[in-house]
Write a protein that holds these residues in place. Structure first.
Motif, mmCIF file in Angstrom:
data_model
loop_
_atom_site.group_PDB
_atom_site.id
_atom_site.type_symbol
_atom_site.label_atom_id
_atom_site.label_comp_id
_atom_site.label_asym_id
_atom_site.label_seq_id
_atom_site.Cartn_x
_atom_site.Cartn_y
_atom_site.Cartn_z
ATOM 1 N N GLU A 198 62.857 94.121 49.344
ATOM 2 C CA GLU A 198 62.421 94.826 48.137
ATOM 3 C C GLU A 198 63.609 95.388 47.363
ATOM 4 O OE1 GLU A 198 59.491 97.647 49.538
ATOM 5 O OE2 GLU A 198 57.886 96.192 49.248
ATOM 6 N N VAL A 199 64.593 95.933 48.067
ATOM 7 C CA VAL A 199 65.789 96.478 47.419
ATOM 8 C C VAL A 199 66.571 95.361 46.727
ATOM 9 C CG1 VAL A 199 68.061 97.516 47.894
ATOM 10 C CG2 VAL A 199 65.995 98.510 48.875
ATOM 11 N N SER A 200 66.564 94.178 47.315
ATOM 12 C CA SER A 200 67.284 93.054 46.709
ATOM 13 C C SER A 200 66.504 92.429 45.552
ATOM 14 C CB SER A 200 67.602 91.991 47.764
ATOM 15 O OG SER A 200 66.418 91.288 48.120
ATOM 16 N N ALA A 201 65.386 93.054 45.187
ATOM 17 C CA ALA A 201 64.542 92.618 44.055
ATOM 18 C C ALA A 201 63.872 91.276 44.312
ATOM 19 C CB ALA A 201 65.327 92.614 42.755
ATOM 20 N N ARG A 202 63.593 91.000 45.571
ATOM 21 C CA ARG A 202 62.850 89.779 45.902
ATOM 22 C C ARG A 202 61.492 89.856 45.224
ATOM 23 N NH1 ARG A 202 64.683 85.484 47.794
ATOM 24 N NH2 ARG A 202 65.782 86.578 49.440
ATOM 25 N N LYS A 203 61.106 88.806 44.556
ATOM 26 C CA LYS A 203 59.838 88.816 43.839
ATOM 27 C C LYS A 203 58.692 88.213 44.656
ATOM 28 C CE LYS A 203 61.517 89.040 39.136
ATOM 29 N NZ LYS A 203 62.141 90.269 39.360
ATOM 30 N N ARG A 204 59.005 87.128 45.401
ATOM 31 C CA ARG A 204 57.941 86.435 46.138
ATOM 32 C C ARG A 204 58.397 86.032 47.531
ATOM 33 N NH1 ARG A 204 54.514 82.001 43.330
ATOM 34 N NH2 ARG A 204 54.887 81.368 45.435
ATOM 35 N N VAL A 205 57.477 86.169 48.473
ATOM 36 C CA VAL A 205 57.712 85.731 49.844
ATOM 37 C C VAL A 205 56.501 84.922 50.289
ATOM 38 C CG1 VAL A 205 58.070 86.448 52.237
ATOM 39 C CG2 VAL A 205 59.099 87.774 50.383
ATOM 40 N N CYS A 206 56.756 83.766 50.858
ATOM 41 C CA CYS A 206 55.697 82.947 51.460
ATOM 42 C C CYS A 206 55.844 83.033 52.973
ATOM 43 C CB CYS A 206 55.840 81.478 51.064
ATOM 44 S SG CYS A 206 55.055 81.037 49.531
ATOM 45 N N LEU A 207 54.779 83.440 53.627
ATOM 46 C CA LEU A 207 54.733 83.459 55.090
ATOM 47 C C LEU A 207 53.827 82.305 55.506
ATOM 48 C CD1 LEU A 207 54.239 87.301 55.541
ATOM 49 C CD2 LEU A 207 56.365 86.015 55.702
ATOM 50 N N ILE A 208 54.354 81.401 56.298
ATOM 51 C CA ILE A 208 53.672 80.140 56.568
ATOM 52 C C ILE A 208 53.295 80.025 58.033
ATOM 53 C CG2 ILE A 208 53.838 77.640 56.368
ATOM 54 C CD1 ILE A 208 56.252 78.316 54.346
ATOM 55 N N ILE A 209 51.984 79.945 58.276
ATOM 56 C CA ILE A 209 51.449 79.752 59.622
ATOM 57 C C ILE A 209 50.966 78.314 59.713
ATOM 58 C CG2 ILE A 209 49.651 80.427 61.264
ATOM 59 C CD1 ILE A 209 49.654 83.201 59.891
ATOM 60 N N MET A 256 56.235 93.435 45.304
ATOM 61 C CA MET A 256 56.542 92.105 45.775
ATOM 62 C C MET A 256 55.226 91.346 45.955
ATOM 63 S SD MET A 256 59.292 90.888 48.634
ATOM 64 C CE MET A 256 59.011 92.199 49.742
ATOM 65 N N HIS A 257 55.283 90.072 45.717
ATOM 66 C CA HIS A 257 54.117 89.204 45.875
ATOM 67 C C HIS A 257 54.252 88.459 47.205
ATOM 68 C CE1 HIS A 257 51.731 85.495 44.236
ATOM 69 N NE2 HIS A 257 51.173 86.037 45.284
ATOM 70 N N TRP A 258 53.299 88.685 48.069
ATOM 71 C CA TRP A 258 53.262 88.040 49.380
ATOM 72 C C TRP A 258 52.179 86.967 49.354
ATOM 73 C CZ3 TRP A 258 56.458 89.500 53.409
ATOM 74 C CH2 TRP A 258 57.152 90.696 53.251
ATOM 75 N N ARG A 259 52.558 85.755 49.702
ATOM 76 C CA ARG A 259 51.594 84.654 49.823
ATOM 77 C C ARG A 259 51.614 84.207 51.282
ATOM 78 N NH1 ARG A 259 51.853 80.111 45.462
ATOM 79 N NH2 ARG A 259 50.497 81.602 44.426
ATOM 80 N N ILE A 260 50.492 84.383 51.944
ATOM 81 C CA ILE A 260 50.369 83.975 53.336
ATOM 82 C C ILE A 260 49.608 82.659 53.334
ATOM 83 C CG2 ILE A 260 49.376 84.526 55.574
ATOM 84 C CD1 ILE A 260 50.545 87.218 53.148
ATOM 85 N N ILE A 261 50.218 81.648 53.906
ATOM 86 C CA ILE A 261 49.639 80.310 53.878
ATOM 87 C C ILE A 261 49.262 79.901 55.295
ATOM 88 C CG2 ILE A 261 50.066 77.885 53.343
ATOM 89 C CD1 ILE A 261 51.992 78.841 51.170
ATOM 90 N N THR A 262 48.027 79.434 55.435
ATOM 91 C CA THR A 262 47.566 78.880 56.707
ATOM 92 C C THR A 262 47.017 77.482 56.461
ATOM 93 O OG1 THR A 262 45.380 79.892 56.443
ATOM 94 C CG2 THR A 262 46.996 81.108 57.749
ATOM 95 N N VAL A 263 46.994 76.694 57.500
ATOM 96 C CA VAL A 263 46.457 75.337 57.428
ATOM 97 C C VAL A 263 45.055 75.366 58.011
ATOM 98 C CG1 VAL A 263 46.766 72.936 58.127
ATOM 99 C CG2 VAL A 263 48.772 74.365 57.620
#
Length: 146
Positions: free
Chosen positions: A82-93, A1-8
């Motif tokens: 992951e089991v649901s085949a999620r490809k990308r998640v963005c976590l936004i702070i 899975m691709h995790w993108r953590i975004i901060t300002v």
């Protein structure tokens, strides 16, 4: 899975970068983890940019009013995605101004790291550590003890 953590805004302390890089290095064997910093600007501009960065991803907004989970629950949540085949998640702070109500409402999920309000640098380190802990739980590694 691709995790993108975004901060300002950029982290204000060198120890934040050191801690986050340490966790990303440990986590990269479990997936792809990247930290994207959005330049501070007016909230509508920032939120539009974040929306673009997360266009094809599950958007998770970190907010003190969001769902709080124990580390084991977070691990189960990750496993389910992951089991649901999620490809990308963005976590936004969010930055100093936080998120607008409309932006929070548009998110797929809201998480809370704590009911306390956290400075975004600290939230980033806590998030990185909890992701590492969750993957350690999933892999049965000795990092987490209950």
């Amino acid at each position: 899975m691709h995790w993108r953590i975004i901060t300002v805004g950029k982290p204000g302390h060198s120890w934040v970068n050191e801690a986050v890089q340490m966790y990303w290095k440990r986590l990269n064997r479990h997936g792809r983890f990247e930290h994207v910093m959005v330049k501070e600007a007016a909230r509508p501009q920032v939120e539009a940019q974040i929306t673009q960065l997360c266009a094809d991803a599950l958007r998770v907004v970190l907010d003190e009013r969001g769902r709080q989970m124990r580390s084991v629950e977070l691990a189960r949540w990750i496993q389910n995605e992951e089991v649901s085949a999620r490809k990308r998640v963005c976590l936004i702070i969010g930055g100093a101004d936080g998120h607008s109500e409309a932006f929070r409402d548009a998110a797929h999920v809201r998480w809370s790291l704590s009911s306390l309000t956290m400075q975004h640098d600290i939230a980033l380190v806590v998030l990185a550590e909890q992701l590492y802990r969750a993957y350690s739980i999933l892999r049965g590694e000795p990092y987490h003890r209950e």
